[in-house]
Design a protein around this motif. Structure first.
Motif, PDB file in Angstrom:
ATOM      1  N   ILE A  16      -3.348 -51.309 -36.525  1.00  0.00           N
ATOM      2  CA  ILE A  16      -2.323 -52.009 -35.747  1.00  0.00           C
ATOM      3  C   ILE A  16      -2.691 -52.031 -34.269  1.00  0.00           C
ATOM      4  O   ILE A  16      -2.623 -53.079 -33.614  1.00  0.00           O
ATOM      5  N   LYS A  17      -3.115 -50.899 -33.738  1.00  0.00           N
ATOM      6  CA  LYS A  17      -3.480 -50.808 -32.320  1.00  0.00           C
ATOM      7  C   LYS A  17      -4.662 -51.711 -31.989  1.00  0.00           C
ATOM      8  O   LYS A  17      -4.642 -52.458 -31.006  1.00  0.00           O
ATOM      9  N   GLU A  18      -5.688 -51.668 -32.808  1.00  0.00           N
ATOM     10  CA  GLU A  18      -6.895 -52.456 -32.531  1.00  0.00           C
ATOM     11  C   GLU A  18      -6.608 -53.951 -32.635  1.00  0.00           C
ATOM     12  O   GLU A  18      -7.073 -54.734 -31.814  1.00  0.00           O
ATOM     13  N   LYS A  20      -3.845 -55.446 -32.108  1.00  0.00           N
ATOM     14  CA  LYS A  20      -3.002 -55.840 -30.975  1.00  0.00           C
ATOM     15  C   LYS A  20      -3.869 -56.203 -29.764  1.00  0.00           C
ATOM     16  O   LYS A  20      -3.500 -57.057 -28.965  1.00  0.00           O
ATOM     17  N   ASN A  21      -5.023 -55.564 -29.650  1.00  0.00           N
ATOM     18  CA  ASN A  21      -5.919 -55.793 -28.515  1.00  0.00           C
ATOM     19  C   ASN A  21      -6.911 -56.932 -28.739  1.00  0.00           C
ATOM     20  O   ASN A  21      -7.725 -57.207 -27.867  1.00  0.00           O
ATOM     21  N   ARG A  23      -7.791 -60.995 -29.853  1.00  0.00           N
ATOM     22  CA  ARG A  23      -7.211 -62.330 -29.869  1.00  0.00           C
ATOM     23  C   ARG A  23      -7.419 -63.028 -31.210  1.00  0.00           C
ATOM     24  O   ARG A  23      -6.603 -63.830 -31.636  1.00  0.00           O
ATOM     25  N   PHE A  42      -1.272 -63.322 -36.166  1.00  0.00           N
ATOM     26  CA  PHE A  42       0.076 -62.934 -35.768  1.00  0.00           C
ATOM     27  C   PHE A  42       0.613 -61.988 -36.847  1.00  0.00           C
ATOM     28  O   PHE A  42       1.248 -62.432 -37.805  1.00  0.00           O
ATOM     29  N   ASP A  44       2.745 -59.303 -38.995  1.00  0.00           N
ATOM     30  CA  ASP A  44       4.108 -58.852 -39.251  1.00  0.00           C
ATOM     31  C   ASP A  44       3.929 -57.567 -40.067  1.00  0.00           C
ATOM     32  O   ASP A  44       3.898 -57.598 -41.296  1.00  0.00           O
ATOM     33  N   TRP A  45       3.760 -56.457 -39.364  1.00  0.00           N
ATOM     34  CA  TRP A  45       3.427 -55.199 -40.020  1.00  0.00           C
ATOM     35  C   TRP A  45       4.569 -54.664 -40.874  1.00  0.00           C
ATOM     36  O   TRP A  45       4.321 -53.942 -41.847  1.00  0.00           O
ATOM     37  N   SER A  76     -13.575 -54.646 -32.937  1.00  0.00           N
ATOM     38  CA  SER A  76     -13.085 -54.367 -31.590  1.00  0.00           C
ATOM     39  C   SER A  76     -14.099 -54.786 -30.541  1.00  0.00           C
ATOM     40  O   SER A  76     -15.300 -54.884 -30.817  1.00  0.00           O
TER      41      SER A  76
END
Length: 166
Positions: A16-18, A20-21, A23, A42, A44-45, A76
């Motif tokens: 989730i974190k990666e 989010k960073n 595009r 986009f 939707d977790w 990443s």
């Protein structure tokens, strides 16, 4: 925390974190003759879904069949995290979700706005993901490579791999 430790500690949180960073990633339909294509994601977790906005006239959309399985791969910017997510890909236009994720970037592709006749959405219902995290330390990488080259029965310890089921 580097990706190696993050994946070991909590693979879902690391994913989730990666993402989010990032595009975009590469999306492709299993069994089609089409190459994977770059797509903005986009997530939707809460529902284990990833949404995409695209055009109806793309090879990707044309290659879809009922219950198509697809892969979405990301890496990443630091190159210490990679993931390949898998699930069922469906073309479906969800007006509420479109309103939520619409942006000036999406508008640049669809001059008719959200009502553009070529606009469609893809929904990837996640089933699982393979996640890799590696050390971001050049020193550790070098040490592990040197150690493995000196010992015939040793492999470098520079990363971890996990499978996540949704």
């Amino acid at each position: 925390m580097n990706a190696y430790k993050a994946v070991e500690k909590d693979p879902r949180a690391a994913l989730i974190k990666e993402m989010k960073n990032l595009r975009a990633g590469m999306l492709g339909v299993e069994g089609s003759a089409q190459h994977m294509q770059p797509m903005t994601h986009f997530p939707d977790w809460d529902r284990n879904r990833i949404w995409f906005i695209t055009s109806k006239d793309t090879d990707l959309v044309r290659s879809l069949a009922p219950d198509s399985h697809a892969h979405f791969c990301v890496m990443s910017t630091g190159q210490d995290f990679q993931a390949c997510l898998r699930g069922t890909l469906t073309e479906t236009c969800d007006k509420a979700k479109l309103d939520e994720i619409w942006s000036p970037v999406a508008a640049a592709w669809f001059h008719g706005g959200k009502e553009d006749p070529n606009l469609t959405m893809l929904r990837l219902e996640l089933t699982d993901a393979a996640i890799w995290g590696s050390s971001d330390s050049t020193l550790k990488f070098g040490f592990e490579i040197a150690k493995a080259n000196m010992k015939e029965d040793e492999l470098p310890d520079i990363g971890t791999h996990m499978i996540l089921t949704f």
